[in-house]
Every structure is written in C-alpha cells, then in structure tokens.
Enzyme design. Structure first.
Site, short mmCIF file in Angstrom:
data_model
loop_
_atom_site.label_atom_id
_atom_site.label_comp_id
_atom_site.label_asym_id
_atom_site.label_seq_id
_atom_site.Cartn_x
_atom_site.Cartn_y
_atom_site.Cartn_z
N CYS A 121 0.82 -1.22 0.00
CA CYS A 121 0.00 0.00 0.00
C CYS A 121 0.85 1.27 0.00
O CYS A 121 0.49 2.26 -0.66
CB CYS A 121 -0.98 0.00 1.17
SG CYS A 121 -0.24 -0.16 2.80
N ASP A 176 -7.31 5.94 -1.67
CA ASP A 176 -6.94 4.75 -0.90
C ASP A 176 -6.50 3.63 -1.84
O ASP A 176 -7.25 3.25 -2.74
CB ASP A 176 -8.16 4.30 -0.08
CG ASP A 176 -7.83 3.24 0.94
OD1 ASP A 176 -6.75 2.62 0.85
OD2 ASP A 176 -8.65 3.02 1.85
N HIS A 223 -6.10 0.54 -1.01
CA HIS A 223 -6.52 -0.75 -0.48
C HIS A 223 -7.76 -1.28 -1.18
O HIS A 223 -8.83 -1.47 -0.60
CB HIS A 223 -6.78 -0.65 1.03
CG HIS A 223 -5.57 -0.30 1.82
ND1 HIS A 223 -5.15 0.99 1.98
CD2 HIS A 223 -4.69 -1.08 2.49
CE1 HIS A 223 -4.06 1.01 2.73
NE2 HIS A 223 -3.75 -0.23 3.05
#
Length: 499
Positions: free
Chosen positions: A138, A382, A384
């Site tokens: 990430c 993000d 993720h």
C-alpha cells in the site's frame, strides 16, 4: 474473488474491511506492520538471501495472496458527505460546493488524479513467489500516486482534467445542505457522466428533484483531449510489469538496497528515496529530478546543483538557462506517538499551495495518499482495493481502473505522524516561489518548531542506503533539542508504528 468495476464500486478504509473478514478468520495468517500487514518471514535465511523461495515459501505466498485478495476485494457502498458552506481544497485549489458548476469542477479535479491500487495476477516479482502486492504494497502504491501527480504537473497542461471522466456514471458523494444534521438531507450530485446504467433510486426521483447535469463545455476540453496520448503513456510507466519504470517490479527491485524485499512493508521515508532512484534510473522522463530532504531540511544549494544544468558543466556556464524541473519530497514526523494537533493548520496551509502534489502517510497499518481537506477532514485516495492487473502494453487499454470516483475523508486526528510531503517546481523561478510560499505556510504553525525548514548550503547525502532496515541510525525528527537523547533511542520511523 472478483472485484467489481471501480466505476461502480465504493472502496472503503481497512477498518470496515477488517471487520467483515475477521469473522471468517480461523487463525492468524499475517503480522501487522506500520503501513500494511507483514507476511510471515521465511524459515531459511540462506535460501532467502539467495532469492530462491522454497516450497514452504511458495505455499505461504499463495495463502497470503488468496487471503488478501478476499480481504481487499470487498467493497461496501457508502457515500462521503461534503457540506456547502466550507470550501473543499484539492492540491492548491478550493471549491465551494454551493452550485452545480462548482461541484462539477471539484468532481473533475478529483477524478483526474491517477489512482493506483493493489493489483493481482501480475508477473511474478523476481526472487519471490508474489504475483500480487495485496496486503503489503500500500505504501508503494501511495508513493506511485504521489509521483504520478508530480508527472501530471510536469507533462500535462496546467489545470488539466481527464476528458473521459464523463464515462464514469456512479454518484459517489453527496453535498449536505447547510446545518443539515443528517445524511438524509443530502442533495444528490449529478451522475458522473453519460448514463450507462442509471440507478433505480435516481429514476424514481420526482422531476423537480432529479439531478441536473451541467452541460457547459470546459474551454480547455479540446486542449485536454489533445493531451490524452501523454496521459496514456504516463499510466503505462506505472504498469504492473517488469519493464515499467515506476511499476511495483522496479520499485521492489530498487528497495532491495534498503534491505526490503517483496512482501515487506515500506515506510514513507524509504518510499521517497525509492522514487528518487526510480526517476534517476529511467530515460523515459526528461528534464525532471527528484530531491529528498534530509533531517527535515531542504538544502537549497543541493537543489540548485541538482537542477541547474549550467553548474554541472566544466567550467560552469553562467549564461546557460538550462534548468531541470524538480519534485521535492520531505519525510517528516508530525509529532511523537500521535499527530501533534498544533501541526494541523500547517498541513492545511501546505495543501492549499499550488506547488503541493500531496502527502503520503495514512493511518496506522493503512497507507493513504492525501490530496486535500474540508474543515477537519482530510481528503484521500486509498490503494486498499484489489483489482485485476491491466495489460498496459495493449493499445487503447482502459483507463477507468486508474481513476477513482469515490472521494473519501478521515479526521486529521487519525493521521499517522510519519509521512512524506511532496512539492513540484517546473522552473527556477517556480522553485524560488516554492521556497517562499512553503516557508510562509510553515511559519503560520502554532508550534514553535516547524515541520521542516529551507536553508542555504548543502547537506550530507545519505541516499537510500541510509534508510536500510538493518541500519539503526536515528530518524529525522522535529523534536526540540532537549528531546534528542530520547529520540535517538528510536529506530527509523519507517520501522515502527506508535498509534
């Protein structure tokens, strides 16, 4: 598990995802790190050092890949709310969402950022069994997004917007009426483009409540369309294949000099140095350098020597005007065990600057790419979200999965104090303006000690090796002098998490 199309998916933070998956978890398959899960370490250090995974390594990698594909393949439908009375700031530009035109400007600005997420089923990373970065990459993805924004500023027209943003149809945020206490009072935002599949709720709206799309043509749209080949080329540089100069394969390979390997987690400071080396290594990007600040200090002479091409000539050609554009990355720590609230206004002031290209950091165990804020909430992209790999070598590959239609926010006080701030300057004059504007923004902090400083002179070049995971040198700090002894007992800020 197959992920849904990002144009129709709302990606969410790790908290809700973790709760969904935790109930299915029979026994621990991972150990948590600062910015992502840490996979189990291999049992044979000699074999690991030789880059030859054994059968147990392969089995562990497959289990971890399957587990993370499930964990980060979840999507949960949830809209982010914005209010009409406070401006939303995105990388130096503010939007007051009290009209359709302003909402459209904000929508285009957010959608035009390049979104780089977990991918699966890409070519195996050298010396490992990994075919996905799901669960551990990430921070690398956040770093890619930061660099991508710098490249957009470097290569694309000013205020460029992705012309194909109209293809995304999902309504993924709402604007609340002033002083509205509940989400139910939200005003739906017009669809993100031509209706490929309107939702039932929208169709059932009374005509007077139906959202109306702004039909005004942006005067820059023709210019933006002409820049699309550059946009496509830029995205290919971040492709998940060994030859991509800024892809995961190259970044992991460069990270080996810091003691990192595929499957490890990375911190924002190490990623800054990896990006610097990646740009220096490639011949794809012309007239661009990356400078990484040392000990929270930007040494102006070092930047000048990096960018002023006349100084590299022997003897120096003082009449030469040649200048490399520069991305400046500043690893900082905004407090001790938690974010120091005194620095919040300073972070806001930095995100208001045109020269700012964002911040990589996040919240504990969850790296994010911050691009703006509204009130006391940070706006972020993000990584993720696990998507299938895209073959960027194919002509006219789809860009849809590289742009996000879901703005997300989180409170400032949940921000991890360890982060890296990015800036971009195209010309020497821009660099001088950057130094002045950032210094003013830093001086407005309520905290006596600034986040970082600009000074004349040169610093010592530690390079990426100085941030090796096997190097116990103290991290850069922002603590007063009296706290140095305590600070020096800590390991590199990329090696631990406080919160």
């Amino acid at each position: 598990m197959n992920s849904v199309s990002p144009s129709a998916a709302q990606y969410v933070g790790g908290v809700m995802q973790d709760e969904l998956v935790e109930s299915r978890r029979q026994q621990p398959l991972e150990r948590q790190g600062s910015y992502g899960p840490r996979p189990p370490q291999t049992a044979d250090p000699n074999r690991e050092a030789a880059g030859e995974p054994d059968e147990m390594d392969k089995l562990k990698a497959k289990l971890m890949s399957a587990w993370n594909n499930v964990k980060y393949g979840w999507t949960v439908k949830s809209k982010t709310s914005f209010n009409k009375i406070s401006p939303v700031t995105v990388l130096g530009t503010s939007y007051l969402l009290n009209s359709e035109d302003e909402v459209e400007r904000f929508r285009l600005a957010f959608l035009s950022r390049i979104w780089l997420t977990y991918r699966r089923e890409f070519p195996q990373l050298e010396g490992s069994t990994w075919t996905t970065d799901c669960g551990w990459g990430c921070m690398l993805r956040s770093g890619q997004m930061l660099l991508a924004q710098g490249l957009l500023a470097h290569l694309m027209p000013r205020d460029w917007a992705w012309p194909d943003a109209q293809q995304l149809t999902e309504v993924d945020f709402e604007v609340l009426r002033p002083r509205s206490p509940a989400r139910a009072g939200g005003v739906p935002i017009p669809s993100f483009g031509s209706p490929r599949g309107s939702s039932t709720s929208e169709k059932s709206l009374p005509s007077e409540q139906a959202p109306k799309c702004s039909l005004k043509q942006r005067p820059e749209s023709a210019r933006d369309r002409q820049a699309e080949p550059i946009h496509h080329k830029l995205v290919t540089w971040f492709g998940d294949q060994p030859t991509a100069p800024f892809g995961v394969h190259q970044l992991v390979e460069i990270g080996k000099s810091s003691g990192k390997k595929a499957g490890d987690w990375y911190g924002p400071s190490i990623v800054a140095h990896i990006l610097r080396k990646a740009v220096a290594k490639t011949s794809m990007v012309h007239n661009l350098a990356v400078y990484v600040a040392q000990d929270c200090t930007v040494y102006k002479e070092d930047v000048m020597r990096l960018c002023d091409l006349s100084l590299s000539q022997t003897p120096p050609d003082l009449s030469s005007q040649a200048w490399k554009s520069v991305i400046i990355l500043v690893p900082v720590r905004l407090g001790g065990e938690a974010l120091n609230p005194s620095y919040i206004e300073c972070v806001k002031n930095i995100l208001k600057l045109d020269c700012c290209i964002g911040i990589i950091g996040g919240k504990p165990k969850h790296s994010l790419y911050f691009v703006g804020f509204q009130d006391e909430q940070l706006l972020y992209l993000d990584p993720h979200y696990c998507q299938p790999v895209v073959d960027v070598s194919q002509a006219n590959f789809s860009l849809e999965s590289f742009h996000c239609s879901s703005p997300k926010k989180m409170p400032f006080n949940r921000m991890d104090p360890s982060c890296t701030i990015g800036f971009y300057a195209k010309t020497k004059k821009d660099f001088e303006s950057l130094c002045s504007a950032v210094s003013v923004a830093l001086s407005l902090s309520k905290e006596k000690y600034p986040i970082f400083t600009f000074i004349e002179g040169r610093g010592q070049d530690y390079g990426l090796e100085g941030h090796s995971s096997i190097n116990n040198a103290p991290a850069a700090h922002i603590l007063p002098t009296g706290n140095l002894e305590k600070s020096n007992n800590r390991r590199n800020s990329d090696e631990f998490v406080f919160l």
